[in-house]
Design a protein around this motif. Structure first.
Motif, PDB file in Angstrom:
ATOM      1  N   MET A   1       0.839  -1.182   0.000  1.00 52.40           N
ATOM      2  CA  MET A   1       0.000   0.000   0.000  1.00 52.40           C
ATOM      3  C   MET A   1       0.886   1.248   0.000  1.00 52.40           C
ATOM      4  O   MET A   1       1.854   1.334   0.736  1.00 52.40           O
ATOM      5  CB  MET A   1      -0.898  -0.016   1.226  1.00 52.40           C
ATOM      6  CG  MET A   1      -1.822   1.136   1.301  1.00 52.40           C
ATOM      7  SD  MET A   1      -2.956   0.889   2.675  1.00 52.40           S
ATOM      8  CE  MET A   1      -3.554   2.500   2.825  1.00 52.40           C
ATOM      9  N   ALA A   2       0.570   2.197  -0.815  1.00 56.37           N
ATOM     10  CA  ALA A   2       1.338   3.438  -0.917  1.00 56.37           C
ATOM     11  C   ALA A   2       0.552   4.590  -0.297  1.00 56.37           C
ATOM     12  O   ALA A   2      -0.673   4.624  -0.356  1.00 56.37           O
ATOM     13  CB  ALA A   2       1.641   3.741  -2.377  1.00 56.37           C
ATOM     14  N   LEU A   3       1.272   5.517   0.278  1.00 52.84           N
ATOM     15  CA  LEU A   3       0.680   6.714   0.865  1.00 52.84           C
ATOM     16  C   LEU A   3       0.864   7.845  -0.136  1.00 52.84           C
ATOM     17  O   LEU A   3       1.997   8.205  -0.453  1.00 52.84           O
ATOM     18  CB  LEU A   3       1.406   7.032   2.180  1.00 52.84           C
ATOM     19  CG  LEU A   3       0.900   8.194   3.017  1.00 52.84           C
ATOM     20  CD1 LEU A   3      -0.444   7.831   3.647  1.00 52.84           C
ATOM     21  CD2 LEU A   3       1.900   8.508   4.109  1.00 52.84           C
ATOM     22  N   ASN A   4      -0.246   8.398  -0.647  1.00 59.75           N
ATOM     23  CA  ASN A   4      -0.103   9.494  -1.606  1.00 59.75           C
ATOM     24  C   ASN A   4      -0.002  10.828  -0.855  1.00 59.75           C
ATOM     25  O   ASN A   4      -0.121  10.887   0.366  1.00 59.75           O
ATOM     26  CB  ASN A   4      -1.231   9.492  -2.646  1.00 59.75           C
ATOM     27  CG  ASN A   4      -2.594   9.802  -2.053  1.00 59.75           C
ATOM     28  OD1 ASN A   4      -2.729  10.534  -1.076  1.00 59.75           O
ATOM     29  ND2 ASN A   4      -3.633   9.232  -2.647  1.00 59.75           N
ATOM     30  N   ARG A   5       0.211  11.882  -1.603  1.00 61.02           N
ATOM     31  CA  ARG A   5       0.443  13.189  -0.979  1.00 61.02           C
ATOM     32  C   ARG A   5      -0.729  13.652  -0.121  1.00 61.02           C
ATOM     33  O   ARG A   5      -0.539  14.118   0.997  1.00 61.02           O
ATOM     34  CB  ARG A   5       0.755  14.235  -2.051  1.00 61.02           C
ATOM     35  CG  ARG A   5       1.054  15.598  -1.428  1.00 61.02           C
ATOM     36  CD  ARG A   5       1.223  16.682  -2.461  1.00 61.02           C
ATOM     37  NE  ARG A   5       1.316  17.967  -1.811  1.00 61.02           N
ATOM     38  CZ  ARG A   5       2.387  18.731  -1.824  1.00 61.02           C
ATOM     39  NH1 ARG A   5       3.467  18.357  -2.449  1.00 61.02           N
ATOM     40  NH2 ARG A   5       2.385  19.898  -1.202  1.00 61.02           N
ATOM     41  N   GLU A   7      -2.984  11.925   1.402  1.00 59.35           N
ATOM     42  CA  GLU A   7      -3.062  11.098   2.608  1.00 59.35           C
ATOM     43  C   GLU A   7      -1.950  11.480   3.585  1.00 59.35           C
ATOM     44  O   GLU A   7      -2.170  11.511   4.802  1.00 59.35           O
ATOM     45  CB  GLU A   7      -2.962   9.611   2.249  1.00 59.35           C
ATOM     46  CG  GLU A   7      -4.164   9.111   1.462  1.00 59.35           C
ATOM     47  CD  GLU A   7      -3.951   7.752   0.822  1.00 59.35           C
ATOM     48  OE1 GLU A   7      -4.953   7.082   0.536  1.00 59.35           O
ATOM     49  OE2 GLU A   7      -2.780   7.359   0.595  1.00 59.35           O
ATOM     50  N   LEU A   8      -0.762  11.774   3.070  1.00 64.89           N
ATOM     51  CA  LEU A   8       0.345  12.218   3.909  1.00 64.89           C
ATOM     52  C   LEU A   8      -0.004  13.538   4.595  1.00 64.89           C
ATOM     53  O   LEU A   8       0.183  13.693   5.805  1.00 64.89           O
ATOM     54  CB  LEU A   8       1.617  12.377   3.080  1.00 64.89           C
ATOM     55  CG  LEU A   8       2.828  12.968   3.806  1.00 64.89           C
ATOM     56  CD1 LEU A   8       3.288  12.064   4.940  1.00 64.89           C
ATOM     57  CD2 LEU A   8       3.960  13.218   2.819  1.00 64.89           C
ATOM     58  N   GLU A  14      -3.305  15.701  11.198  1.00 65.29           N
ATOM     59  CA  GLU A  14      -3.941  15.080  12.368  1.00 65.29           C
ATOM     60  C   GLU A  14      -2.945  14.926  13.521  1.00 65.29           C
ATOM     61  O   GLU A  14      -3.248  15.265  14.661  1.00 65.29           O
ATOM     62  CB  GLU A  14      -4.496  13.709  11.987  1.00 65.29           C
ATOM     63  CG  GLU A  14      -5.241  13.030  13.114  1.00 65.29           C
ATOM     64  CD  GLU A  14      -5.815  11.695  12.708  1.00 65.29           C
ATOM     65  OE1 GLU A  14      -5.823  10.786  13.565  1.00 65.29           O
ATOM     66  OE2 GLU A  14      -6.238  11.546  11.549  1.00 65.29           O
ATOM     67  N   LYS A  15      -1.742  14.451  13.219  1.00 60.98           N
ATOM     68  CA  LYS A  15      -0.730  14.245  14.268  1.00 60.98           C
ATOM     69  C   LYS A  15      -0.209  15.560  14.846  1.00 60.98           C
ATOM     70  O   LYS A  15       0.129  15.630  16.017  1.00 60.98           O
ATOM     71  CB  LYS A  15       0.434  13.420  13.737  1.00 60.98           C
ATOM     72  CG  LYS A  15       0.112  11.950  13.581  1.00 60.98           C
ATOM     73  CD  LYS A  15       1.368  11.153  13.338  1.00 60.98           C
ATOM     74  CE  LYS A  15       1.054   9.680  13.214  1.00 60.98           C
ATOM     75  NZ  LYS A  15       0.831   9.033  14.504  1.00 60.98           N
ATOM     76  N   SER A  16      -0.132  16.598  14.027  1.00 63.24           N
ATOM     77  CA  SER A  16       0.460  17.855  14.484  1.00 63.24           C
ATOM     78  C   SER A  16      -0.569  18.852  15.011  1.00 63.24           C
ATOM     79  O   SER A  16      -0.197  19.833  15.654  1.00 63.24           O
ATOM     80  CB  SER A  16       1.245  18.509  13.344  1.00 63.24           C
ATOM     81  OG  SER A  16       0.364  18.943  12.316  1.00 63.24           O
TER      82      SER A  16
END
Length: 93
Positions: A1-5, A7-8, A14-16
């Protein structure tokens, strides 16, 4: 599975606790700095995570795969990405 821009951007936002627009702007700025520095032949290093640098490619002889004809490939540049210790450790889990 790849993380696209997108999604990144969403994950970092969300984390920050920052907005996706703010994260997207910072990501654009990071890549702009990478581009400027690498195009000038400078190495960009984020200790533990990654290093990005321009490399030189020597001129060489190649072959046209359709015709089999020998061709000269001129010297040029490429980009090398190296994983740092933290990224390598995360990949081995």
């Amino acid at each position: 599975m790849a993380l696209n821009r997108s999604e990144l951007v969403a994950a970092v936002a969300e984390k920050s606790g920052n907005s996706q627009a703010a994260v997207n702007g910072v990501l654009d700025a990071v890549f702009e700095v990478f581009t400027e520095q690498v195009s000038q032949g400078e190495k960009v290093t984020i200790p533990g995570w990654l290093a990005v640098e321009r490399t030189e490619r020597a001129a060489r002889t190649g072959r046209n795969p359709q015709t089999g004809e020998t061709i000269q490939i001129p010297a040029g540049y490429s980009v090398k990405l190296s994983a740092g210790s933290k990224l390598k450790a995360a990949a081995s889990k």
